[in-house]
Design a protein around this motif. Structure first.
Motif, PDB file in Angstrom:
ATOM      1  N   THR A  79       7.955   2.234  -2.609  1.00  0.00           N
ATOM      2  CA  THR A  79       8.675   2.262  -1.470  1.00  0.00           C
ATOM      3  C   THR A  79       9.276   3.768  -0.956  1.00  0.00           C
ATOM      4  OG1 THR A  79      10.689   1.769  -2.533  1.00  0.00           O
ATOM      5  CG2 THR A  79       9.422  -0.065  -1.723  1.00  0.00           C
ATOM      6  N   ILE A  80       9.193   3.923   0.416  1.00  0.00           N
ATOM      7  CA  ILE A  80       9.456   5.076   0.983  1.00  0.00           C
ATOM      8  C   ILE A  80      10.617   4.992   1.799  1.00  0.00           C
ATOM      9  CG2 ILE A  80       8.769   7.187   2.156  1.00  0.00           C
ATOM     10  CD1 ILE A  80       6.131   5.325   0.237  1.00  0.00           C
ATOM     11  N   ARG A  81      11.618   5.429   1.644  1.00  0.00           N
ATOM     12  CA  ARG A  81      12.748   5.157   2.740  1.00  0.00           C
ATOM     13  C   ARG A  81      12.783   6.037   3.803  1.00  0.00           C
ATOM     14  NH1 ARG A  81      16.511   1.634   0.634  1.00  0.00           N
ATOM     15  NH2 ARG A  81      16.584   1.173  -1.729  1.00  0.00           N
ATOM     16  N   GLY A  82      13.630   5.828   4.855  1.00  0.00           N
ATOM     17  CA  GLY A  82      13.815   6.862   5.946  1.00  0.00           C
ATOM     18  C   GLY A  82      12.908   6.191   7.070  1.00  0.00           C
ATOM     19  N   ARG A  83      13.099   6.891   8.134  1.00  0.00           N
ATOM     20  CA  ARG A  83      12.570   6.523   9.504  1.00  0.00           C
ATOM     21  C   ARG A  83      11.155   6.403   9.695  1.00  0.00           C
ATOM     22  NH1 ARG A  83      13.384   8.759  15.307  1.00  0.00           N
ATOM     23  NH2 ARG A  83      11.127   8.947  15.760  1.00  0.00           N
ATOM     24  N   ASN A  84      10.472   7.295   8.720  1.00  0.00           N
ATOM     25  CA  ASN A  84       8.968   7.281   8.585  1.00  0.00           C
ATOM     26  C   ASN A  84       8.351   6.408   7.307  1.00  0.00           C
ATOM     27  OD1 ASN A  84       8.464   8.438  11.386  1.00  0.00           O
ATOM     28  ND2 ASN A  84       9.027  10.463  10.161  1.00  0.00           N
ATOM     29  N   GLY A  85       9.454   5.830   6.732  1.00  0.00           N
ATOM     30  CA  GLY A  85       9.099   5.087   5.425  1.00  0.00           C
ATOM     31  C   GLY A  85       8.214   3.765   5.605  1.00  0.00           C
ATOM     32  N   GLY A  86       8.094   3.418   4.365  1.00  0.00           N
ATOM     33  CA  GLY A  86       7.191   2.235   4.352  1.00  0.00           C
ATOM     34  C   GLY A  86       7.001   1.575   2.803  1.00  0.00           C
ATOM     35  N   ILE A  87       5.888   0.919   2.902  1.00  0.00           N
ATOM     36  CA  ILE A  87       5.331   0.729   1.491  1.00  0.00           C
ATOM     37  C   ILE A  87       3.878   1.027   1.276  1.00  0.00           C
ATOM     38  CG2 ILE A  87       7.149  -1.040   1.150  1.00  0.00           C
ATOM     39  CD1 ILE A  87       5.171  -3.220   1.855  1.00  0.00           C
ATOM     40  N   ARG A  88       3.680   1.050  -0.089  1.00  0.00           N
ATOM     41  CA  ARG A  88       2.151   1.329  -0.144  1.00  0.00           C
ATOM     42  C   ARG A  88       1.929   0.900  -1.570  1.00  0.00           C
ATOM     43  NH1 ARG A  88       2.232   7.548   0.773  1.00  0.00           N
ATOM     44  NH2 ARG A  88       3.762   8.047  -1.031  1.00  0.00           N
ATOM     45  N   LEU A  89       0.638   0.515  -2.249  1.00  0.00           N
ATOM     46  CA  LEU A  89       0.380   0.308  -3.502  1.00  0.00           C
ATOM     47  C   LEU A  89       0.736   1.465  -4.309  1.00  0.00           C
ATOM     48  CD1 LEU A  89      -3.233  -1.416  -3.426  1.00  0.00           C
ATOM     49  CD2 LEU A  89      -0.939  -2.505  -3.824  1.00  0.00           C
ATOM     50  N   ALA A  90       1.307   1.133  -5.411  1.00  0.00           N
ATOM     51  CA  ALA A  90       1.660   2.149  -6.601  1.00  0.00           C
ATOM     52  C   ALA A  90       0.498   2.506  -7.806  1.00  0.00           C
ATOM     53  CB  ALA A  90       2.689   1.767  -6.993  1.00  0.00           C
ATOM     54  N   LYS A  91      -0.349   1.410  -7.382  1.00  0.00           N
ATOM     55  CA  LYS A  91      -1.714   1.320  -8.384  1.00  0.00           C
ATOM     56  C   LYS A  91      -2.970   1.443  -7.402  1.00  0.00           C
ATOM     57  CE  LYS A  91       0.666  -0.474 -12.364  1.00  0.00           C
ATOM     58  NZ  LYS A  91       0.617  -1.012 -13.653  1.00  0.00           N
ATOM     59  N   ALA A  92      -4.015   1.639  -8.142  1.00  0.00           N
ATOM     60  CA  ALA A  92      -5.436   1.428  -7.517  1.00  0.00           C
ATOM     61  C   ALA A  92      -5.574  -0.131  -7.551  1.00  0.00           C
ATOM     62  CB  ALA A  92      -6.431   2.174  -8.167  1.00  0.00           C
ATOM     63  N   PRO A  93      -6.253  -0.576  -6.556  1.00  0.00           N
ATOM     64  CA  PRO A  93      -6.262  -1.957  -6.507  1.00  0.00           C
ATOM     65  C   PRO A  93      -7.119  -2.543  -7.780  1.00  0.00           C
ATOM     66  CG  PRO A  93      -6.887  -1.249  -4.307  1.00  0.00           C
ATOM     67  CD  PRO A  93      -6.573   0.086  -5.428  1.00  0.00           C
ATOM     68  N   GLU A  94      -8.070  -2.128  -8.172  1.00  0.00           N
ATOM     69  CA  GLU A  94      -8.626  -2.148  -9.475  1.00  0.00           C
ATOM     70  C   GLU A  94      -7.712  -2.477 -10.751  1.00  0.00           C
ATOM     71  OE1 GLU A  94     -10.015   2.204  -9.050  1.00  0.00           O
ATOM     72  OE2 GLU A  94      -9.718   0.253  -7.639  1.00  0.00           O
TER      73      GLU A  94
END
Length: 147
Positions: free
Chosen positions: A57-72
């Motif tokens: 999780t990335i906080r702030g105005r331009n933040g959001g969420i993304r995978l922390a690991k490769a899908p595999e």
């Protein structure tokens, strides 16, 4: 056996974020709109997936969420084991709750236990990568632009 909505939604969040490329961020609002799930409920799920080190999780105005690991690297069976906390298919699976008179001689609990292990063996053969192989079709259904 039925998985909790919480687990279902967690898998959906991972599928959605797994479709993003090159560290592109997703937002809870975006996921909420695609799946028609309460953003508050998704916030709790994202928090849990972050604690499990599956999402970043990335906080702030331009933040959001993304995978922390490769899908595999995201094993579906292991994830479901971590998110679900009750695999007592019958009352007799719960130690100390033997209210059934045939429990000492009953083989049903052994059959169901074997089925439960087979269920997880199948799930553990899959990763998030397997769930997003049909990437273009999923993106089209979710309204995510393809590059």
């Amino acid at each position: 056996m039925q998985l909790k909505k919480y687990t279902d939604y967690a898998l959906r969040v991972l599928i959605f974020t797994g479709l993003k490329k090159d560290g592109e961020l997703a937002s809870i609002k975006e996921i909420s709109e695609v799946y028609n799930i309460s953003p508050n409920h998704l916030g709790k799920i994202v928090f849990e997936l972050n604690k499990l080190e599956l999402l970043e999780t990335i906080r702030g105005r331009n933040g959001g969420i993304r995978l922390a690991k490769a899908p595999e690297e995201v094993n579906i069976g292991l994830l479901i084991r971590r998110l679900e906390n009750d695999f007592n298919l019958l009352e007799c699976f719960n130690r100390g709750a033997d209210h059934c008179v045939i429990t000492p001689a009953c083989t049903l609990k052994h059959v169901l236990n074997k089925a439960l292990h087979a269920f997880f063996k199948v799930l553990e053969a899959y990763t998030l990568k397997d769930l997003i192989e049909n990437e273009q079709e999923l993106k089209a259904l979710m309204g995510i632009a393809s590059e």
